[in-house]
Design an enzyme around this catalytic site. Structure first.
Site, PDB file in Angstrom:
ATOM      1  N   ASP A  91     -27.388  32.745 -36.439  1.00 36.25           N
ATOM      2  CA  ASP A  91     -27.062  33.667 -37.527  1.00 36.25           C
ATOM      3  C   ASP A  91     -28.096  33.465 -38.635  1.00 36.25           C
ATOM      4  O   ASP A  91     -28.116  32.414 -39.279  1.00 36.25           O
ATOM      5  CB  ASP A  91     -25.661  33.399 -38.075  1.00 36.25           C
ATOM      6  CG  ASP A  91     -24.544  33.793 -37.115  1.00 36.25           C
ATOM      7  OD1 ASP A  91     -24.829  33.979 -35.915  1.00 36.25           O
ATOM      8  OD2 ASP A  91     -23.390  33.890 -37.569  1.00 36.25           O
ATOM      9  N   LYS A 153     -24.353  41.258 -39.606  1.00 35.30           N
ATOM     10  CA  LYS A 153     -23.254  40.436 -40.129  1.00 35.30           C
ATOM     11  C   LYS A 153     -23.139  40.653 -41.634  1.00 35.30           C
ATOM     12  O   LYS A 153     -24.141  40.685 -42.345  1.00 35.30           O
ATOM     13  CB  LYS A 153     -23.512  38.964 -39.799  1.00 35.30           C
ATOM     14  CG  LYS A 153     -22.481  37.986 -40.341  1.00 35.30           C
ATOM     15  CD  LYS A 153     -22.834  36.564 -39.911  1.00 35.30           C
ATOM     16  CE  LYS A 153     -21.988  35.525 -40.630  1.00 35.30           C
ATOM     17  NZ  LYS A 153     -22.350  34.140 -40.241  1.00 35.30           N
ATOM     18  N   LYS A 182     -20.469  41.716 -37.037  1.00 35.06           N
ATOM     19  CA  LYS A 182     -19.707  40.500 -37.338  1.00 35.06           C
ATOM     20  C   LYS A 182     -19.255  40.563 -38.790  1.00 35.06           C
ATOM     21  O   LYS A 182     -20.067  40.679 -39.702  1.00 35.06           O
ATOM     22  CB  LYS A 182     -20.539  39.247 -37.101  1.00 35.06           C
ATOM     23  CG  LYS A 182     -19.783  37.948 -37.453  1.00 35.06           C
ATOM     24  CD  LYS A 182     -20.571  36.709 -37.080  1.00 35.06           C
ATOM     25  CE  LYS A 182     -19.890  35.441 -37.577  1.00 35.06           C
ATOM     26  NZ  LYS A 182     -20.644  34.212 -37.199  1.00 35.06           N
TER      27      LYS A 182
END
Length: 217
Positions: A91, A153, A182
């Site tokens: 991430d 995300k 996400k």
């Protein structure tokens, strides 16, 4: 949608600066026991957690975290190092200042460079929605769609706010079909998880869902 369906979308997360190995180990145990998608932990614990889990659950870690203003070369190195240590998901935080400056080409190139370092492993791109205008969010949806990254995300969970329902809906309306979403930051209840998944999120970055279900049991 039952609790197990929600849990299967959870990246069970522990990123506190004070996290100890015992806490990381418990996070790993709970991630396995409750059928989570992954554990998301600091890079310094990746090798030990990967060895401990022995392939029972993917290890995710964060790079350029939480501010995003490391150089591209540093982010690429962080990704390579994490993967060498056993991370299966990365991430990354974008350079938010570049978004504010409209340096869209450089943002695209950076994400592409990190994705090249990740290869077949999953790359999620954190855009920190609470610091962006809706116009900037839409532009980043397009950039992430063009970059080869796997997910967009919402948040680090370390800034002014986390995921909102409005932002997940905006992502769903503007990312390419191959890009997953996400939601992360501030997901505090089972209902939050249900809502975000219903709006189009594929993953939930949270530590609380497992604790809630664990408490119920």
């Amino acid at each position: 949608m039952d609790n197990q369906t929600i849990l299967s979308a959870v990246d069970h997360t522990l990123l506190a600066q004070t996290a100890t190995w015992e806490e990381i180990r418990q996070t790993c145990d709970d991630g396995v026991a409750y059928g989570c998608a992954s554990v998301c932990i600091p890079a310094s614990y990746v090798r030990r957690a990967a060895d401990y889990l022995g392939g029972k659950l993917p290890v995710c870690t964060v790079i350029g975290f939480p501010n995003g203003y490391s150089t591209t070369a540093v982010k690429v190195f962080e990704a390579q190092d994490a993967i060498a240590n056993g991370a299966r998901e990365i991430d990354m935080v974008i350079n938010i200042g570049w978004a504010k400056d409209g340096r869209w080409g450089e943002l695209l190139a950076e994400i592409q460079a990190v994705k090249a370092a990740c290869g077949e492993r999953v790359l999620k791109v954190i855009v920190e929605t609470c610091l962006l205008t809706d116009e900037e969010k839409v532009r980043l949806c397009r950039i992430v769609s063009d970059s080869g990254a796997d997910y967009i995300k919402t948040s680090t969970g370390f800034s002014a706010a986390g995921a909102t329902r409005e932002d997940v809906a905006l992502f769903k309306a503007n990312v390419a079909p191959h890009v997953k979403i996400k939601a992360a930051g501030g997901i505090a209840s089972i209902q939050d998880g249900l809502d975000f998944l219903a709006l189009g999120a594929d993953r939930l970055g949270t530590s609380r869902i497992v604790r809630l279900v664990k408490g119920e049991r």
